[in-house]
Design a protein around this motif. Sequence first.
Motif, mmCIF file in Angstrom:
data_model
loop_
_atom_site.group_PDB
_atom_site.id
_atom_site.type_symbol
_atom_site.label_atom_id
_atom_site.label_comp_id
_atom_site.label_asym_id
_atom_site.label_seq_id
_atom_site.Cartn_x
_atom_site.Cartn_y
_atom_site.Cartn_z
ATOM 1 N N GLN A 14 0.832 -1.212 0.000
ATOM 2 C CA GLN A 14 0.000 0.000 0.000
ATOM 3 C C GLN A 14 0.866 1.261 0.000
ATOM 4 O O GLN A 14 0.496 2.294 0.554
ATOM 5 N N TYR A 17 0.017 5.095 -0.647
ATOM 6 C CA TYR A 17 -0.925 5.791 0.241
ATOM 7 C C TYR A 17 -0.231 6.297 1.504
ATOM 8 O O TYR A 17 0.607 5.614 2.080
ATOM 9 N N ARG A 20 -2.246 3.530 5.513
ATOM 10 C CA ARG A 20 -2.453 2.145 5.102
ATOM 11 C C ARG A 20 -3.094 1.372 6.243
ATOM 12 O O ARG A 20 -3.037 1.777 7.401
ATOM 13 N N GLU A 22 -3.618 -2.950 7.374
ATOM 14 C CA GLU A 22 -3.523 -4.378 7.033
ATOM 15 C C GLU A 22 -3.468 -5.212 8.300
ATOM 16 O O GLU A 22 -3.065 -4.743 9.357
ATOM 17 N N ILE A 31 3.204 -3.326 5.381
ATOM 18 C CA ILE A 31 2.855 -1.906 5.269
ATOM 19 C C ILE A 31 3.775 -0.978 6.049
ATOM 20 O O ILE A 31 3.682 0.243 5.899
ATOM 21 N N SER A 203 -5.724 4.209 1.848
ATOM 22 C CA SER A 203 -5.829 3.014 1.018
ATOM 23 C C SER A 203 -7.252 2.477 1.055
ATOM 24 O O SER A 203 -8.051 2.806 1.947
#
Length: 262
Positions: A14, A17, A20, A22, A31, A203
């Motif tokens: 990501q 961006y 992010r 995750e 990330i 993101s």
Amino acid sequence: MGGPDPAHHPAHTQGEYAVRCEWGPVGAAAIVADLGPRDLAVVVDVLSFSTTVTVAVAAGATVWPYRWKDDRAAAFAAEQDAVLAVGRLEARTPGSPPQARVSLSPAEIGAAAAPGSRFVLPSPNGATISAAIGEVGVPVVAGCLRNATAVARRVDAVLAAGGRVAVVPCGERWPDGSLRPAQEDWWGAGAILAALTAPVALSAEALAAADAYRAAGPGALAASASGRELVAKGYADDVAVAGRLDADVVVPMLRDGAFVST
């Protein structure tokens, strides 16, 4: 923590961006791989690591995250002159020593914490991810529902200064050790992301977490699988404590290996 698996597509980082999001330790590694000291990682483990850290630090305590729940944890706690928190059920075992009464329960540690208290919290999810990110030089804060707006303001400040932010819903573990995405962590991450005001790109994953939080209705935390599990085990108080949105203004920051008030 190391970078993402080189077999993974760069899209999974990501990286395009500023914000992010995750899941779990592998997602966190992806990330934060290109982040540094001017950036920020927010670790979200609502039931219960990041909530327990927030409650303890708000009371004036210092909290060390620790990856392993074994003799190494006890030795580490002794080195820090700190009390080792144990599992909830272990803390309630008849005949357990006094220090074993401090557990990962946010309600119980809230009753035990005071200015100057020192705790070590072992956790396979929140503590492990926090420690791993900290080891690669990325600043880490603990986020949850209780301090969502306060964390969002800290994130806004980092973004305004040109930094980037990774928000990590930690999740839980299935019996086979695989990641179990936990809805309460998605909501906790989403509460922080939904409160951001900085005009930066999020993101798709971060936007989805914010939308999930906005869609969650009253009682959602208690109705989640993790919430129902804790209630069934006699820890309804923990679910109630964790669900108090913006009850705290503290933003616990990992400094020299321990979460402290900032």
